[in-house]
Write a protein that holds these residues in place. Sequence first.
Motif, PDB file in Angstrom:
ATOM      1  N   GLY A   1      -8.012   1.810  -2.501  1.00 18.05           N
ATOM      2  CA  GLY A   1      -8.538   3.039  -1.919  1.00 18.05           C
ATOM      3  C   GLY A   1      -9.911   3.407  -2.410  1.00 18.05           C
ATOM      4  O   GLY A   1     -10.424   4.468  -2.068  1.00 18.05           O
TER       5      GLY A   1
ATOM      6  N   GLY B   1      -9.965   8.548  -0.795  1.00 17.19           N
ATOM      7  CA  GLY B   1      -9.159   7.568  -0.098  1.00 17.19           C
ATOM      8  C   GLY B   1      -8.216   6.798  -0.994  1.00 17.19           C
ATOM      9  O   GLY B   1      -7.605   5.826  -0.556  1.00 17.19           O
ATOM     10  N   SER B   2      -8.089   7.183  -2.250  1.00 18.26           N
ATOM     11  CA  SER B   2      -7.267   6.434  -3.176  1.00 18.26           C
ATOM     12  C   SER B   2      -5.814   6.436  -2.743  1.00 18.26           C
ATOM     13  O   SER B   2      -5.287   7.445  -2.293  1.00 18.26           O
ATOM     14  CB  SER B   2      -7.378   7.009  -4.594  1.00 18.26           C
ATOM     15  OG  SER B   2      -8.687   6.841  -5.093  1.00 18.26           O
ATOM     16  N   THR B   3      -5.167   5.264  -2.887  1.00 14.17           N
ATOM     17  CA  THR B   3      -3.770   5.143  -2.516  1.00 14.17           C
ATOM     18  C   THR B   3      -2.855   5.251  -3.719  1.00 14.17           C
ATOM     19  O   THR B   3      -1.642   5.295  -3.573  1.00 14.17           O
ATOM     20  CB  THR B   3      -3.528   3.794  -1.823  1.00 14.17           C
ATOM     21  OG1 THR B   3      -3.932   2.737  -2.709  1.00 14.17           O
ATOM     22  CG2 THR B   3      -4.341   3.704  -0.545  1.00 14.17           C
TER      23      THR B   3
ATOM     24  N   ARG C   1       0.832  -1.211   0.000  1.00 14.72           N
ATOM     25  CA  ARG C   1       0.000   0.000   0.000  1.00 14.72           C
ATOM     26  C   ARG C   1       0.864   1.258   0.000  1.00 14.72           C
ATOM     27  O   ARG C   1       0.553   2.242  -0.684  1.00 14.72           O
ATOM     28  CB  ARG C   1      -0.931  -0.014   1.211  1.00 14.72           C
ATOM     29  CG  ARG C   1      -2.039   1.039   1.159  1.00 14.72           C
ATOM     30  CD  ARG C   1      -3.039   0.783   2.268  1.00 14.72           C
ATOM     31  NE  ARG C   1      -4.221   1.628   2.101  1.00 14.72           N
ATOM     32  CZ  ARG C   1      -4.397   2.798   2.684  1.00 14.72           C
ATOM     33  NH1 ARG C   1      -3.441   3.278   3.481  1.00 14.72           N
ATOM     34  NH2 ARG C   1      -5.495   3.501   2.482  1.00 14.72           N
TER      35      ARG C   1
ATOM     36  N   THR D   1       1.067   4.162  -2.959  1.00 15.91           N
ATOM     37  CA  THR D   1       0.934   5.595  -2.678  1.00 15.91           C
ATOM     38  C   THR D   1       2.091   6.383  -3.279  1.00 15.91           C
ATOM     39  O   THR D   1       1.908   7.501  -3.772  1.00 15.91           O
ATOM     40  CB  THR D   1       0.871   5.829  -1.163  1.00 15.91           C
ATOM     41  OG1 THR D   1      -0.193   5.065  -0.604  1.00 15.91           O
ATOM     42  CG2 THR D   1       0.640   7.296  -0.849  1.00 15.91           C
TER      43      THR D   1
END
Length: 285
Positions: A86, A130-132, A29, A33
């Motif tokens: 996300g 909330g996108s990673t 994760r 990001t």
Amino acid sequence: MVTAARYYPQLLSIVGNALRFLPAFVAMRKLLTEGYVGELQVCDARVYGPSLLDQSYGWTCEELMGGGGLHTVGSALVDLLSHLVGTRAQKVHGLLRTFVRQNGAIRGIRRVTSDDFCFFQMLMGGTGSGSTARTGSVCCTVTLNFNMPGAFVHEVMVVGSEGRLIARGTELYGQRNGGDREELLLGDTGGAGPEVTGLPLPHLRGLGSMVTALKHAFQAQKERRSWVPGPIAMAATFEDGLYVQTVVEAVKRSSRSGEWESVEVMTQEPDPNQNLCEALQRNKV
């Protein structure tokens, strides 16, 4: 339960989806990001292993009691993929099969109704708050097969415009476009194996990390009667659990209809009597 968790925010209410805490997925994760794979395009998860059935007839044999690969393993992967990407699934398409309906221990009037093979696809939404990673519409595929004796296989791969990341068991590998081979990004951290606990190794390692995070959340307070959210910030909430259950039910509907099904999370508590009647009707069919 979701309503109660919202009403008492001072109480700790999380879902035990331990894969979120597995170090390999924590690192994955983080790399997503940071843009390791570029724009995320495809996610693929595969879990193969021996039968999930108990030695005698029990809840693992019954779909209505939460048995089967989709409920016990697929739900954790739905939560994990949504956590990594996300965003949440908008539509799903799935196929469930029960190849072993009876065996040496389960016979006579008893029959297995839980699935031992499951394949489903999820169309995830675009970039959200909330996108990673940089994402458009992401296609996720999940294959679960519990008719394979031998070693337990657990692989999750994410592919983007600039490379890919793949978690094999508890280890994380990566390869960028143009690279001649994949590299080990995070090795196994060691500890008790599945032969000791009976749990698949990724779930065992993740559970250990989750319990450690819970310990730190309470140790941060001197009286240890309250908790701080930092160590368990990545834990799944009851809202996440409701979303996962909605996806699971949509996959089951798709398996019956043969069509894509929308994922619409309920906002009001359903009538339990209506759900029971629908379940009984499906069993008659």
